[in-house]
Design an enzyme around this catalytic site. Structure first.
Site, mmCIF file in Angstrom:
data_model
loop_
_atom_site.group_PDB
_atom_site.id
_atom_site.type_symbol
_atom_site.label_atom_id
_atom_site.label_comp_id
_atom_site.label_asym_id
_atom_site.label_seq_id
_atom_site.Cartn_x
_atom_site.Cartn_y
_atom_site.Cartn_z
ATOM 1 N N HIS A 143 0.655 -1.285 -0.031
ATOM 2 C CA HIS A 143 0.260 -0.126 -0.454
ATOM 3 C C HIS A 143 0.765 1.422 0.028
ATOM 4 C CE1 HIS A 143 -2.570 3.769 2.015
ATOM 5 N NE2 HIS A 143 -3.598 2.453 1.633
ATOM 6 N N LYS A 246 -10.671 -1.375 10.572
ATOM 7 C CA LYS A 246 -10.237 -2.369 9.316
ATOM 8 C C LYS A 246 -10.788 -3.343 10.299
ATOM 9 C CE LYS A 246 -7.143 -0.928 6.468
ATOM 10 N NZ LYS A 246 -7.717 0.314 5.052
HETATM 11 N N1 7TS Z 1 -1.458 -0.497 4.892
HETATM 12 C C1 7TS Z 1 -2.647 -1.623 4.042
HETATM 13 C C2 7TS Z 1 -2.379 -3.181 3.591
HETATM 14 C C3 7TS Z 1 -3.833 -1.379 4.040
HETATM 15 O O1 7TS Z 1 -4.753 -1.855 3.150
HETATM 16 C C4 7TS Z 1 -4.150 -0.135 4.370
HETATM 17 C C5 7TS Z 1 -5.535 1.252 4.109
HETATM 18 C C6 7TS Z 1 -3.084 0.909 4.610
HETATM 19 C C7 7TS Z 1 -2.039 0.076 5.658
HETATM 20 C C8 7TS Z 1 -3.397 2.712 5.458
HETATM 21 O O2 7TS Z 1 -4.166 2.419 7.033
HETATM 22 P P1 7TS Z 1 -5.136 3.654 7.442
HETATM 23 O O3 7TS Z 1 -6.134 3.309 8.023
HETATM 24 O O4 7TS Z 1 -3.701 3.902 8.269
HETATM 25 O O5 7TS Z 1 -5.575 4.681 6.490
HETATM 26 N N2 7TS Z 1 -5.785 0.289 2.609
HETATM 27 C C9 7TS Z 1 -7.444 1.089 2.522
HETATM 28 C C10 7TS Z 1 -7.968 -0.007 1.853
HETATM 29 O O6 7TS Z 1 -7.824 -1.040 1.234
HETATM 30 N N3 7TS Z 1 -8.978 1.432 1.116
HETATM 31 O O7 7TS Z 1 -8.977 2.208 1.623
HETATM 32 C C11 7TS Z 1 -7.903 2.101 2.666
#
Ligand code: 7TS
Length: 426
Positions: A143, A246
C-alpha cells in the site's frame, strides 16, 4: 492461513451453509446497526471492508459510554474521572497486547493508524539507522503507506528502495526476495496481506531470512489483523502495525507494536506532553515506554473502542471468523470467475478476504457506479497500491472485500449485479 484454492469446493454448498463453527451470520448481522438500513431502496450489501469495516453496537456503546460517563484526560489528573479514564485506556492497551501476544503492554504504542505507525518507524528507527547507499526492502504488494514514508527517508538519506517482485498470481517470489537482502539492507518493510489483491505473504520465512542477516522487519498488518491470528512473538517480527477501523473499531486509532529493546533505543517521534519525564529549557528527558512515543492527549475513546472491538472478535473466535470468510472468498471466487469476460487479479494460493477483478470492456468505476445503484458497495480504483496495478498492467480493479457479517446471499447479489453491468455494456 488456509489455501483458498485448495479449499474451493467442487460442488458449491447451498447458500444457507453459513453456520461454520456455530457462526450464525444472520444473528451477528443484528449486532451491526448500519447494516439494517436500505440504500437506494435496497438492502445494503457492504463489500468494502478492506477500506473500513462496520462497527458492532458493542463498540459504539463503549465509545458513547466513555463520553457519557468517564470522559477526562489520562495520565494527569488525580481526580476520580481521570483515574477511571486512565484505567480504561490502559486496559485497552492490555487487550491489544493479549490480542497480538506481545511480551509486554509497554510494547504497544497507540497511533492514529497503520500509516502513522509506519511513518513513526521510518522517522525514528529509519532516520537513525539508514544512511547514504543503505537499502530499504519492500515488496511489490505494498500500500502507498508502506512505500512513501520509505521514499521520504530514502530521499533524505540518499538511500535506496528495493522491491521484491511477485509472480503472475500475485505471490511473492521468495528467492528473489532473499537475493535482494544485501549487506546494505537496513530494514525490511512488508505487508502481511495485500489490500489490492488479497495475497497472504509467507511472513515467517521472510522474517527468518531477514533475521539471518540481522535485518529488522516491519509488518504492515492493516489487512491481516481482521482476518487471521497474529502472534508477534511467534512471528518474531520487530515491528507490527495496524489500524483499528478495519478491525470493527473506530477510525483515527491504531497500534504500533515494537520489540522493547528496539523501541527503547529509538529517539522519540513527536515532542509534547506525556512523552517526557522532565523538561528544562536546557534539557528534556523522555518518558518510559510506551509513553515516549505518545506525545499529546491520546485518542482515549478510540483506544477504548478498539478494546471493545477486540473483545467482540475474541468472543466470536478469530478462527471461526476466518473460516467463514474463507468460505465466502472461495464461493465468490468460483461464482465471479464463472462469468464471461472476467479476469480475477490476484490468484495466489494463500489469500484472504479480497477479490479483485476486471470486467472486459467496462471500466471498474462504471462497475462500481452501477452496483451502487443497487445498494452494493465495492471499491474501485487503484486501492492506494498503484505499483500493484502497474505490475498487473491494469489501470484499476473492482474489489469486493469481505468481513464477518457478509453472506453467500450477498455474493449472489453481487454476481447478479455484475451480470446487469454486463448487460448494460453489451
Ligand atoms: N496498509 C494496508 C495494507 C492497507 O490496506 C491500508 C488501508 C493502509 C496500510 C493504511 O491504513 P490507514 O488506516 O492508516 O489508512 N487500505 C485501504 C484500502 O484498501 N482501501 O481504503 C484503505
Amino acid at each position: 492461513m488456509t489455501s483458498v484454492a485448495r479449499r474451493l469446493p467442487t460442488v458449491l454448498r447451498p447458500p444457507q451453509a453459513q453456520n461454520i463453527g456455530g457462526f450464525d451470520v444472520e444473528k451477528l448481522r443484528r449486532d451491526f446497526p448500519i447494516l439494517k438500513q436500505k440504500i437506494r431502496g435496497r438492502r445494503l450489501v457492504y463489500l468494502d471492508n478492506a477500506a473500513t469495516s462496520q462497527k458492532p453496537q458493542a463498540v459504539i456503546d463503549a465509545i458513547s459510554h466513555y463520553y457519557e460517563r468517564d470522559n477526562s484526560n489520562v495520565h494527569r489528573g488525580v481526580h476520580y474521572l481521570s483515574e477511571r479514564a486512565t484505567e480504561e485506556f490502559e486496559n485497552a492497551r492490555q487487550t491489544v497486547q493479549r490480542f497480538i501476544n506481545a511480551a509486554s503492554a509497554s510494547e504497544i504504542i497507540f497511533t492514529r493508524g497503520t500509516t502513522e505507525g509506519i511513518n513513526l518507524v521510518a522517522q525514528t528507527y529509519g532516520r537513525t539507522h539508514v544512511g547514504p547507499g543503505d537499502e530499504i526492502l519492500v515488496t511489490a504488494l505494498e500500500h502507498h503507506s508502506n512505500i512513501v514514508p520509505w521514499q521520504l527517508l530514502r530521499d533524505e538519506k540518499g538511500a535506496k528502495l528495493r522491491v521484491a517482485p511477485v509472480n503472475d498470481s500475485g505471490e511473492l517470489l521468495l528467492e528473489e526476495f532473499e537475493k535482494l537482502l544485501s549487506p546494505r539492507t537496513n530494514i525490511v518493510a512488508v505487508t502481511h496481506i495485500s489490500n489490492a489483491i488479497g495475497t497472504v505473504i509467507p511472513l515467517r520465512q521472510i522474517i527468518e531470512m531477514a533475521h539471518r542477516r540481522n535485518v529488522p522487519v516491519l509488518v504492515d498488518g492493516a489487512q491481516a489483523v481482521p482476518h487471521l491470528t497474529v502472534d508477534v512473538q511467534a512471528l518474531d517480527c520487530d515491528f507490527y502495525t495496524f489500524s483499528s477501523h478495519k478491525l470493527y473499531g473506530p477510525t483515527g486509532m491504531g497500534v504500533l507494536y515494537g520489540k522493547s529493546a528496539l523501541l527503547d533505543a529509538m529517539p522519540p517521534y513527536q515532542g509534547g506532553g506525556d512523552m517526557i519525564s522532565s523538561v528544562t529549557f536546557e534539557k528534556t528527558t523522555y518518558n518510559k515506554l510506551p509513553y515516549k512515543f505518545e506525545a499529546g492527549t491520546p485518542h482515549v475513546a478510540g483506544a477504548i473502542g478498539l478494546g471493545a472491538a477486540i473483545d467482540y472478535v475474541n468472543a466470536l473466535g478469530i478462527e471461526n471468523l476466518a473460516a467463514h470468510e474463507h468460505d465466502l472468498l472461495a464461493y465468490a471466487t468460483e461464482k465471479v470467475s464463472a462469468l464471461p469476460g472476467i479476469r480475477v487479479i490476484g490468484t495466489a494460493k494463500e489469500k484472504a478476504a479480497v477479490l479483485s477483478f476486471m470486467l472486459d470492456g467496462v471500466h471498474p468505476h462504471d462497475v462500481g457506479t452501477i452496483l451502487d445503484q443497487e445498494g452494493i458497495a465495492i471499491r474501485t480504483g487503484h486501492h492506494c497500491a498503484q505499483p500493484v496495478m502497474q505490475r498487473f498492467e491494469v489501470p484499476a480493479t473492482a474489489r469486493a472485500s469481505f468481513a464477518l457479517y457478509n453472506t453467500r446471499e450477498e455474493v449472489d447479489v453481487l454476481v447478479e449485479g455484475l451480470q446487469r453491468v454486463q448487460e448494460v455494456f453489451a
